[in-house]
Scaffold this active site. Structure first.
Site, PDB file in Angstrom:
ATOM      1  N   ASP A 124       0.832  -1.194   0.000  1.00 25.05           N
ATOM      2  CA  ASP A 124       0.000   0.000   0.000  1.00 25.05           C
ATOM      3  C   ASP A 124       0.875   1.256   0.000  1.00 25.05           C
ATOM      4  O   ASP A 124       1.679   1.448  -0.901  1.00 25.05           O
ATOM      5  CB  ASP A 124      -0.955  -0.061   1.202  1.00 25.05           C
ATOM      6  N   ARG A 125       0.738   2.142   1.002  1.00 24.89           N
ATOM      7  CA  ARG A 125       1.562   3.365   1.013  1.00 24.89           C
ATOM      8  C   ARG A 125       3.040   3.021   1.025  1.00 24.89           C
ATOM      9  O   ARG A 125       3.854   3.709   0.398  1.00 24.89           O
ATOM     10  CB  ARG A 125       1.234   4.233   2.230  1.00 24.89           C
ATOM     11  N   ARG A 172       4.302   2.456  -2.398  1.00 27.23           N
ATOM     12  CA  ARG A 172       4.528   3.694  -3.145  1.00 27.23           C
ATOM     13  C   ARG A 172       5.864   4.325  -2.776  1.00 27.23           C
ATOM     14  O   ARG A 172       6.589   4.827  -3.635  1.00 27.23           O
ATOM     15  CB  ARG A 172       3.370   4.655  -2.908  1.00 27.23           C
ATOM     16  N   TRP A 218      -8.941   8.496  -0.535  1.00 22.19           N
ATOM     17  CA  TRP A 218      -7.946   9.345  -1.195  1.00 22.19           C
ATOM     18  C   TRP A 218      -8.407  10.801  -1.220  1.00 22.19           C
ATOM     19  O   TRP A 218      -7.631  11.719  -0.921  1.00 22.19           O
ATOM     20  CB  TRP A 218      -7.697   8.846  -2.620  1.00 22.19           C
ATOM     21  N   HIS A 235      -7.449  -6.763   0.855  1.00 25.61           N
ATOM     22  CA  HIS A 235      -6.368  -5.796   0.636  1.00 25.61           C
ATOM     23  C   HIS A 235      -5.142  -6.055   1.494  1.00 25.61           C
ATOM     24  O   HIS A 235      -4.008  -5.844   1.055  1.00 25.61           O
ATOM     25  CB  HIS A 235      -6.900  -4.388   0.918  1.00 25.61           C
TER      26      HIS A 235
END
Length: 291
Positions: free
Chosen positions: A104-105, A108, A150, A272
Site C-alpha cells: 500500500d503506502r 509507493r 484518497w 487488501h
C-alpha cells in the site's frame, strides 16, 4: 510479536524513524500501508528473519516515527522525501544495498526509492497498488466511490483532520472491517495501535499531508519519470484477487510492466491486507522471490 527483534529510533536528516531489526543474512526492508504501522509485518517478518536481516519501520508521519512540519506544497510528505528517510536509515544501519518490500503506502515509497536510488535496491516487491500517476490518470466514477479515502484525506486542512480527531476509530475500523476478506486478521493489540496513531493530531495531519502530496508532488514526479526512467531491479507484484485493484484494473500486472522490464506477479485470494490475511503465502512468495 517480533521475538528476537531489536527496537530502534534513528535520526535522519528529515525525521526520526522508528522500527525493529532481527534475523541475519542479507538485509530486507519492510514498509507498511494504511492504516497500519510496521506491526503489520508481525506474522511475516519472523519467517523472513530465518534467512534475512529484516528491518521493519514506521514511515515518516506514521506510528512512532517523527512528524516534521509540512509546507504549502506538501513536499515534506512526498514519497521522495519519505524514501530519503528510509535509505538514510538503512545506510546508518550499515546497509548500502538491500531488498525492499512495501504494501500500500509503503509500496509507493518503495517504488519511488527504487527509481531514485537504483543502486541501492536489488529486488523490489510491491503489494496491492499501481503507481500514483496511473491511479490518477485512470481514475473514474468507480475509483471515486471505492477509493473515497484518497479524496477525503487529501481535502484541505483542517477539514479531514478535524473529522478524524472526532472519531479516529471510525475511520480505522472502516478500513480494517471492510477491506479484508479475513475478518480476524488483526489481533486486538494491533488494531488498537493502528487506532492510536490516528488519535494523535500530529500523526493524523501528517497522514493527510501524505495524501495531499500524492495528488500533487507524487503525481508530478511519476509523470516526469513516465517513459524516461524504469525500475532497474526485478519486481514482484502481488495484488488482492478480491480487492479494488483487481476490480479497477483489467490487467494490473501490465501496468507495472510499463515501469520495469523484469516484472512477475500474481493475485492472492484474500482482501487488501495481504501480509496480515495470508501471512504464510506472503512469506513463501517473498522467500522465493528475494533469493
Amino acid at each position: 510479536m517480533f521475538d528476537g527483534f531489536d527496537v530502534f529510533d534513528i535520526e535522519t536528516a528529515g525525521a526520526t524513524i522508528h522500527g525493529r531489526r532481527g534475523g541475519s543474512g542479507p538485509p530486507v526492508l519492510l514498509l507498511h500501508g494504511i492504516p497500519e504501522t510496521h506491526l503489520m509485518w508481525h506474522k511475516v517478518a519472523p519467517r523472513l528473519a530465518e534467512k534475512y536481516t529484516v528491518v521493519a519501520t514506521d514511515l515518516r508521519g506514521w506510528g512512532d516515527s517523527g512528524t516534521p512540519p509540512s509546507t504549502s506544497d506538501h513536499e515534506p510528505y512526498s514519497m521522495r522525501a519519505i524514501a530519503r528517510d528510509q535509505i538514510e536509515m538503512m545506510r546508518i544501519l550499515g546497509y548500502q544495498q538491500f531488498r525492499l518490500v512495501g504494501h500500500d503506502r509503503g509500496a509507493r515509497c518503495a517504488y519511488r526509492l527504487a527509481l531514485d536510488e537504483p543502486d541501492a535496491v536489488t529486488r523490489l516487491a510491491v503489494m496491492d497498488v499501481v503507481p500514483i500517476g496511473d491511479v490518477y490518470n485512470r481514475a473514474d466514477r468507480a475509483f471515486s466511490l471505492s477509493y473515497w479515502v484518497w479524496s477525503f484525506l487529501a481535502a484541505p486542512a483542517p477539514v479531514p483532520e478535524q473529522f478524524i480527531k472526532a472519531a479516529p476509530a471510525v475511520l480505522v475500523d472502516f478500513m480494517l472491517d471492510t477491506w479484508p476478506e479475513v475478518k480476524d486478521a488483526f489481533p486486538p493489540e494491533v488494531r488498537a495501535a493502528y487506532v492510536k496513531q490516528f488519535s494523535d493530531p500530529a500523526t493524523a495531519h501528517a497522514i493527510c499531508e501524505e495524501f495531499r502530496a500524492a495528488a500533487t508532488v507524487d503525481y508530478q514526479q511519476d509523470e516526469a519519470d513516465r517513459g524516461n526512467r524504469k525500475i532497474a531491479c526485478p519486481v514482484l507484484f502481488l495484488w488482492s484477487q478480491r480487492g479494488q485493484v483487481a476490480k479497477l484494473y483489467d490487467d494490473p500486472l501490465a501496468i507495472w510492466r510499463e515501469w520495469a522490464d523484469d516484472v512477475r506477479g500474481e493475485p492472492v485470494p484474500v482482501g487488501h491486507f495481504i501480509p496480515e490475511e495470508a501471512p504464510e503465502q506472503t512469506a513463501r512468495r517473498l522467500l522465493d522471490f528475494l533469493s
